[in-house]
Design an enzyme around this catalytic site. Structure first.
Site, PDB file in Angstrom:
ATOM      1  N   LEU A  41     116.850  80.886  40.726  1.00 60.23           N
ATOM      2  CA  LEU A  41     115.639  81.180  39.949  1.00 60.23           C
ATOM      3  C   LEU A  41     114.405  81.152  40.694  1.00 60.23           C
ATOM      4  O   LEU A  41     113.308  81.199  40.173  1.00 60.23           O
ATOM      5  CB  LEU A  41     115.616  79.821  38.832  1.00 60.23           C
ATOM      6  CG  LEU A  41     116.638  80.012  37.594  1.00 60.23           C
ATOM      7  CD1 LEU A  41     116.886  78.819  37.003  1.00 60.23           C
ATOM      8  CD2 LEU A  41     116.239  81.186  36.666  1.00 60.23           C
ATOM      9  N   GLU A 113     122.075  77.414  32.700  1.00 64.05           N
ATOM     10  CA  GLU A 113     122.671  76.495  33.627  1.00 64.05           C
ATOM     11  C   GLU A 113     124.209  75.844  33.232  1.00 64.05           C
ATOM     12  O   GLU A 113     124.749  74.956  33.966  1.00 64.05           O
ATOM     13  CB  GLU A 113     121.818  75.349  34.351  1.00 64.05           C
ATOM     14  CG  GLU A 113     120.576  75.832  34.744  1.00 64.05           C
ATOM     15  CD  GLU A 113     120.875  76.277  36.233  1.00 64.05           C
ATOM     16  OE1 GLU A 113     122.155  76.734  36.587  1.00 64.05           O
ATOM     17  OE2 GLU A 113     119.821  76.888  36.885  1.00 64.05           O
TER      18      GLU A 113
END
Length: 188
Positions: A41, A113
């Site tokens: 990310l 996640e």
């Protein structure tokens, strides 16, 4: 209606909620939260677009930092995913990017996640390396020592054999640091 517009135009920010009339992706009050990202990310990495596109929620880059405590950062699994193992005091200081995110993006990040099964979200202290957030309305600032509390996705549910893998201080999905290349998947 004019009174409501006047009231809304005078609203700046509260300590945990922000409204930005110039930003079409923020249509109402939303809690802004600090998040530290160290893997795919981060800026320049394959999933960074989720942090800034506005499609999954609002995220603003604030700068970069490093964990105050050491953690084992490993690359593991069939997709060569970066995992921050929840073993504070072991491993290395880990570098990454600091963002403020609204509740919608935080919810997406939890899903992305695999929280709480794969990763768990916890607050850790981050030392800022570069602070570029100039928007005071976000009410997220490092303290006088350059420290800030951020959520980070780490895991306590990992294969103990991962502790034998190399520990990294930074991550690159494209293998530029000698790490296995990340296997890109679609998260729509």
């Amino acid at each position: 209606m004019l009174i409501v517009q006047n009231v809304l135009s005078t609203i700046k920010c509260f300590s945990t909620h922000c409204w930005q009339k110039s930003d079409p992706t923020v249509k109402k009050f939303g809690k802004m939260t600090s998040v530290f990202v160290y893997g795919t990310l981060k800026q320049g990495q394959p999933n960074h677009h989720y942090m800034i596109s506005g499609i999954k929620g609002k995220g603003k880059s604030c700068g970069s930092g490093v964990t105050v405590e050491k953690y084992p950062l490993v690359v593991a699994g069939k997709f060569n995913i970066p995992f921050l193992l929840n073993e504070p005091g072991s491993g290395q200081l880990v570098t990454g990017d600091i963002y403020t995110v609204d509740s919608q993006l935080l919810q997406f990040l939890d899903e992305f996640e695999g929280c709480p099964e794969m990763y768990q979200r916890k607050q850790v202290k981050i030392r800022t390396v570069e602070w570029k957030a100039t928007d005071k309305r976000l009410y997220v600032q490092p303290d006088a020592d350059g420290m800030i509390l951020c959520f980070v996705y780490c895991t306590s549910t990992y294969d103990r054999e991962w502790l034998k893998l190399p520990f990294y201080s930074t991550y690159d999905a494209f293998g530029k640091l000698g790490q296995p290349k990340y296997v890109i998947r679609d998260y729509r």
